[in-house]
Design a protein around this motif. Sequence first.
Motif, PDB file in Angstrom:
ATOM      1  N   ILE B  43       5.536 -47.537  -4.498  1.00  0.00           N
ATOM      2  CA  ILE B  43       5.453 -46.863  -3.203  1.00  0.00           C
ATOM      3  C   ILE B  43       5.140 -47.892  -2.129  1.00  0.00           C
ATOM      4  O   ILE B  43       4.203 -48.684  -2.276  1.00  0.00           O
ATOM      5  CB  ILE B  43       4.359 -45.774  -3.228  1.00  0.00           C
ATOM      6  CG1 ILE B  43       4.779 -44.678  -4.200  1.00  0.00           C
ATOM      7  CG2 ILE B  43       4.123 -45.194  -1.831  1.00  0.00           C
ATOM      8  CD1 ILE B  43       3.733 -43.635  -4.442  1.00  0.00           C
ATOM      9  N   LYS B  44       5.946 -47.868  -1.085  1.00  0.00           N
ATOM     10  CA  LYS B  44       5.733 -48.811   0.015  1.00  0.00           C
ATOM     11  C   LYS B  44       5.415 -48.032   1.292  1.00  0.00           C
ATOM     12  O   LYS B  44       6.255 -47.273   1.779  1.00  0.00           O
ATOM     13  CB  LYS B  44       6.990 -49.647   0.251  1.00  0.00           C
ATOM     14  CG  LYS B  44       7.402 -50.465  -0.963  1.00  0.00           C
ATOM     15  CD  LYS B  44       8.339 -51.587  -0.603  1.00  0.00           C
ATOM     16  CE  LYS B  44       9.776 -51.109  -0.514  1.00  0.00           C
ATOM     17  NZ  LYS B  44      10.726 -52.240  -0.370  1.00  0.00           N
ATOM     18  N   ILE B  45       4.200 -48.179   1.765  1.00  0.00           N
ATOM     19  CA  ILE B  45       3.795 -47.512   3.003  1.00  0.00           C
ATOM     20  C   ILE B  45       3.628 -48.596   4.063  1.00  0.00           C
ATOM     21  O   ILE B  45       2.632 -49.339   4.035  1.00  0.00           O
ATOM     22  CB  ILE B  45       2.468 -46.725   2.824  1.00  0.00           C
ATOM     23  CG1 ILE B  45       2.550 -45.750   1.640  1.00  0.00           C
ATOM     24  CG2 ILE B  45       2.093 -46.003   4.121  1.00  0.00           C
ATOM     25  CD1 ILE B  45       3.507 -44.594   1.809  1.00  0.00           C
ATOM     26  N   SER B  46       4.584 -48.694   4.969  1.00  0.00           N
ATOM     27  CA  SER B  46       4.509 -49.768   5.967  1.00  0.00           C
ATOM     28  C   SER B  46       3.261 -49.580   6.816  1.00  0.00           C
ATOM     29  O   SER B  46       2.894 -48.474   7.176  1.00  0.00           O
ATOM     30  CB  SER B  46       5.767 -49.784   6.832  1.00  0.00           C
ATOM     31  OG  SER B  46       5.864 -48.584   7.545  1.00  0.00           O
ATOM     32  N   PHE B  48       0.303 -49.951   5.778  1.00  0.00           N
ATOM     33  CA  PHE B  48      -0.840 -49.663   4.911  1.00  0.00           C
ATOM     34  C   PHE B  48      -0.832 -50.571   3.679  1.00  0.00           C
ATOM     35  O   PHE B  48      -1.747 -51.369   3.487  1.00  0.00           O
ATOM     36  CB  PHE B  48      -0.870 -48.186   4.522  1.00  0.00           C
ATOM     37  CG  PHE B  48      -2.134 -47.775   3.825  1.00  0.00           C
ATOM     38  CD1 PHE B  48      -3.298 -47.555   4.546  1.00  0.00           C
ATOM     39  CD2 PHE B  48      -2.179 -47.629   2.450  1.00  0.00           C
ATOM     40  CE1 PHE B  48      -4.486 -47.207   3.909  1.00  0.00           C
ATOM     41  CE2 PHE B  48      -3.359 -47.276   1.806  1.00  0.00           C
ATOM     42  CZ  PHE B  48      -4.509 -47.055   2.539  1.00  0.00           C
ATOM     43  N   PRO B  82      -2.563 -54.552  -0.188  1.00  0.00           N
ATOM     44  CA  PRO B  82      -2.672 -54.138   1.213  1.00  0.00           C
ATOM     45  C   PRO B  82      -1.676 -54.883   2.096  1.00  0.00           C
ATOM     46  O   PRO B  82      -1.354 -56.032   1.822  1.00  0.00           O
ATOM     47  CB  PRO B  82      -4.110 -54.500   1.589  1.00  0.00           C
ATOM     48  CG  PRO B  82      -4.532 -55.523   0.603  1.00  0.00           C
ATOM     49  CD  PRO B  82      -3.760 -55.274  -0.656  1.00  0.00           C
ATOM     50  N   LEU B  86      -3.061 -53.925   7.582  1.00  0.00           N
ATOM     51  CA  LEU B  86      -4.346 -53.383   7.116  1.00  0.00           C
ATOM     52  C   LEU B  86      -5.372 -54.504   6.951  1.00  0.00           C
ATOM     53  O   LEU B  86      -6.536 -54.362   7.336  1.00  0.00           O
ATOM     54  CB  LEU B  86      -4.150 -52.623   5.796  1.00  0.00           C
ATOM     55  CG  LEU B  86      -5.409 -51.986   5.200  1.00  0.00           C
ATOM     56  CD1 LEU B  86      -6.004 -50.942   6.147  1.00  0.00           C
ATOM     57  CD2 LEU B  86      -5.114 -51.336   3.854  1.00  0.00           C
TER      58      LEU B  86
END
Lengths: 92, 92
Positions: B43-46, B48, B82, B86
């Motif tokens: 999962i890649k949460i830009s 974060f 991270p 972040l």
Amino acid sequence: MTKGELIDIIAQREGFNLKKAEIVVNTIFDAMGEALARGERVEIRGFGSFEVREYEAYRGRNPKTGEEVYVRAKRAPFFKTGKELRERVDLS
Amino acid sequence: MTKADIVEKVYDNLGGLSKKESAEIVELVFETLKNTLEQGEKIKISGFGNFVVRQKKERVGRNPQTGDEIKIAPRKVLTFKPSQVLKNAINP
């Protein structure tokens, strides 16, 4: 899965429009990031917990060149996987 | 910060949703994340960070109390990396 794909899934599942799903997903990650920036711990039961760890300064080495570098003291986020997720990931 | 605090923020940021509905949508987001990771997908949460499932090989460890050697079975673990955004927010 990217954040955009997560937003798409939430939009479909809840019969939400994309805009609302985007607000939900952004609110969640922004809230967690802001808490960590304040030095606060974040605990999501079943998923995991995030905390800020302090690291002291140290003398390191650039592994490519062998050159000695000075690494400053820093704070960094640390994630510990929750029990439920740890088991689910391992069993998959 | 716990899930309840996050639910509160989602409720505030998204008009027209009850507290119960806010809690359900937050639950859905984390359940979606867990299902994705359970399948071994990252999962890649830009802004974060990235959650990645890694395969660990079998290795020999030691019981720190008794000093006995023990075999640690191959397993899958979840790691969080991270994002620079972040890290910078935590380390101004």
